[in-house]
Motif scaffolding. Structure first.
Motif, short mmCIF file in Angstrom:
data_model
loop_
_atom_site.label_atom_id
_atom_site.label_comp_id
_atom_site.label_asym_id
_atom_site.label_seq_id
_atom_site.Cartn_x
_atom_site.Cartn_y
_atom_site.Cartn_z
N PRO A 1 2.76 0.36 -9.42
CA PRO A 1 3.20 -1.06 -8.94
C PRO A 1 2.97 -1.29 -7.54
CG PRO A 1 5.35 0.45 -9.47
CD PRO A 1 4.25 1.04 -10.15
N SER A 2 2.51 -0.19 -6.95
CA SER A 2 2.32 -0.32 -5.61
C SER A 2 1.09 -0.83 -5.31
CB SER A 2 2.28 1.05 -4.95
OG SER A 2 1.58 1.95 -5.57
N VAL A 3 0.27 -1.07 -6.29
CA VAL A 3 -1.22 -1.57 -6.30
C VAL A 3 -1.10 -3.13 -6.63
CG1 VAL A 3 -3.42 -1.57 -7.37
CG2 VAL A 3 -2.27 0.39 -6.93
N ILE A 4 -1.32 -3.90 -5.64
CA ILE A 4 -1.29 -5.43 -5.78
C ILE A 4 -2.60 -5.88 -6.03
CG2 ILE A 4 -0.33 -7.44 -4.71
CD1 ILE A 4 1.75 -5.18 -4.97
N ASN A 5 -2.85 -6.51 -7.01
CA ASN A 5 -4.29 -7.07 -7.43
C ASN A 5 -4.27 -8.45 -6.63
OD1 ASN A 5 -5.07 -5.11 -9.32
ND2 ASN A 5 -3.63 -5.60 -10.50
N LEU B 1 -1.81 0.53 4.76
CA LEU B 1 -2.40 -0.25 3.63
C LEU B 1 -3.88 0.14 3.19
CD1 LEU B 1 -1.69 -2.87 1.91
CD2 LEU B 1 -2.87 -4.04 3.45
N VAL B 2 -3.98 0.25 2.01
CA VAL B 2 -5.59 0.33 1.46
C VAL B 2 -6.07 -0.78 0.94
CG1 VAL B 2 -6.76 1.88 -0.19
CG2 VAL B 2 -5.07 2.90 1.02
N ILE B 3 -7.18 -1.11 1.21
CA ILE B 3 -7.69 -2.69 0.93
C ILE B 3 -9.31 -2.10 0.36
CG2 ILE B 3 -8.33 -4.79 1.33
CD1 ILE B 3 -6.59 -4.67 3.67
N GLY B 4 -9.44 -2.98 -0.70
CA GLY B 4 -10.90 -2.80 -1.53
C GLY B 4 -10.76 -2.93 -2.97
N ASN B 5 -11.67 -1.92 -3.57
CA ASN B 5 -11.52 -1.75 -4.98
C ASN B 5 -11.96 -0.33 -5.33
OD1 ASN B 5 -14.28 -1.88 -4.54
ND2 ASN B 5 -15.02 -3.66 -5.39
N THR C 1 -1.53 -0.68 -1.71
CA THR C 1 -2.91 -1.06 -2.14
C THR C 1 -2.86 -2.38 -2.66
OG1 THR C 1 -3.39 1.27 -2.67
CG2 THR C 1 -5.12 -0.26 -3.47
N VAL C 2 -4.08 -3.10 -1.79
CA VAL C 2 -4.49 -4.53 -2.22
C VAL C 2 -5.72 -4.14 -2.97
CG1 VAL C 2 -5.29 -6.37 -1.55
CG2 VAL C 2 -3.57 -5.81 -0.40
#
Length: 382
Positions: A320-324, A287-291, A306-307
């Motif tokens: 769609p793999s990027v969850i906001n 997982l990638v987390i941050g901005n 990604t979160v």
């Protein structure tokens, strides 16, 4: 006579995106490549990353010190002032026929202002995008209006640049340069990464980069909520990379340093990992987390979810793999669980193109030999 093409880079991430373009320019017999390094590259605090550029076999034409050791708005503004003065003298010495800039950093804005006044044509990469939570959004559009040639990553971004009044014949959808790095990179294995970093990974790996939201006064609270959420995650190695030298960037880095000291067995913080290690970690991470934009652009191509926290990237096209997630403890935990369940087989995440983007860019540049700093506004018609 060779055409003098100058490329300015101020951060590790920006250089990674420019790498293959620099290689293509370096090997072109009709082009004299000039590389100017500035900003974070010149700072010991951020790893003196200009040395990596030299190790990669590039000759640096000029080094410009412009970064003040302050993450206040006043400090950033003063850094831009130093940059504007430095670029004025530098461009007078180098006399480039074309300046290439990527993205939306304040270092690039200073370079663009100086080049515009010096009547040096500018080619801008990654224009037309929107990031509503940061001053980068305004910087990016400002550079677009000072530029004469535009290389964008999607058709939607191309449309937006034209909407800003740029001539359609100067705006090219070539895809995102970072994708080429993914396709051409040779990756370290999990075991090799453990050896390189001197650590043993847990069952899961989270790669975390959190930059300031420069249009928000909630940066401190947001990073606190992120770190609070990570306290709940077990059997996971947390690998942090430092925030950029933006307003409140050092505040974020200090909080992360405190977290890492408290969790030495499971976490580590790096000023710069270098392109190969970073992309390898991006590939191995669960997982990638941050901005960071890498979570939206590169991570999906490596099948890593990604979160994306907060509004820094709000408005940017993303797969769609990027969850906001809102920057709240419970929302971040929900987003982490959702992202870890994402199915890459059933979803198309490759929205930023593919192929030899650097070759496309250099070919287009060579086809615009008569490029001048003169611009005519294009009236958009629906």
């Amino acid at each position: 006579m060779k055409r003098r093409v100058c490329v300015v880079t101020g951060t590790r991430a920006e250089y990674g995106l420019l790498y293959w373009i620099l290689r293509e320019l370096q090997h072109d017999e009709d082009i004299e490549l000039q590389i100017v390094v500035t900003g974070m590259h010149m700072s010991p605090e951020f790893g003196l990353t200009y040395k990596q550029i030299e190790r990669d076999g590039f000759m640096i034409s000029e080094k410009l010190e412009m970064l003040i050791s302050s993450d206040t708005s006043s400090g950033i503004t003063k850094s831009m002032g130093l940059g504007l003065i430095g670029f004025a003298d530098m461009f007078d010495r180098l006399k480039p026929n074309l300046l290439i800039l990527l993205g939306d950093r304040f270092e690039a804005l200073a370079a663009a202002q100086s080049a515009m006044i010096s009547r040096i044509p500018i080619a801008h990469i990654h224009g037309g995008e929107i990031t509503m939570g940061a001053i980068d959004d305004s910087i990016r559009h400002a550079i677009t209006k000072m530029s004469n040639l535009h290389f964008v990553s999607t058709e939607g971004h191309r449309r937006r640049v034209i909407q800003l009044g740029e001539q359609p014949s100067t705006v090219y959808n070539v895809g995102a340069p970072g994708i080429e790095s993914i396709e051409k990179n040779t990756y370290l294995t999990r075991n090799q990464l453990e050896t390189e970093l001197g650590m043993e990974f847990a069952r899961h790996i989270f790669l975390i980069t959190y930059h300031p939201e420069t249009l928000s006064n909630q940066t401190e609270q947001s990073v606190d909520q992120l770190l609070l959420a990570l306290e709940e995650i077990k059997d996971t190695t947390f690998i942090f990379t430092k925030a950029n030298a933006d307003e409140k960037g050092r505040l974020i880095n200090q909080k992360v340093e405190d977290f890492v000291k408290k969790h030495r067995e499971s976490s580590s913080l790096y000023s710069s990992l270098g392109q190969k290690k970073y992309l390898s970690l991006l590939k191995e991470a669960n997982l990638v987390i941050g901005n960071s934009s890498s979570g939206l652009l590169e991570a999906p191509y490596l099948s890593t979810p990604t979160v994306n926290i907060g509004d820094r990237q709000k408005g940017r096209e993303c797969p769609p793999s990027v969850i906001n997630s809102k920057p709240r403890y419970n929302e971040i935990l929900k987003a982490i669980n959702k992202a870890l369940d994402f199915d890459f087989v059933k979803n198309d995440v490759r929205i930023f193109g593919s192929g030899n983007i650097s070759k496309k860019i250099v070919k287009i540049i060579k086809n615009h030999q008569d490029l001048t700093s003169y611009k005519k506004f294009y009236d958009w018609e629906e």
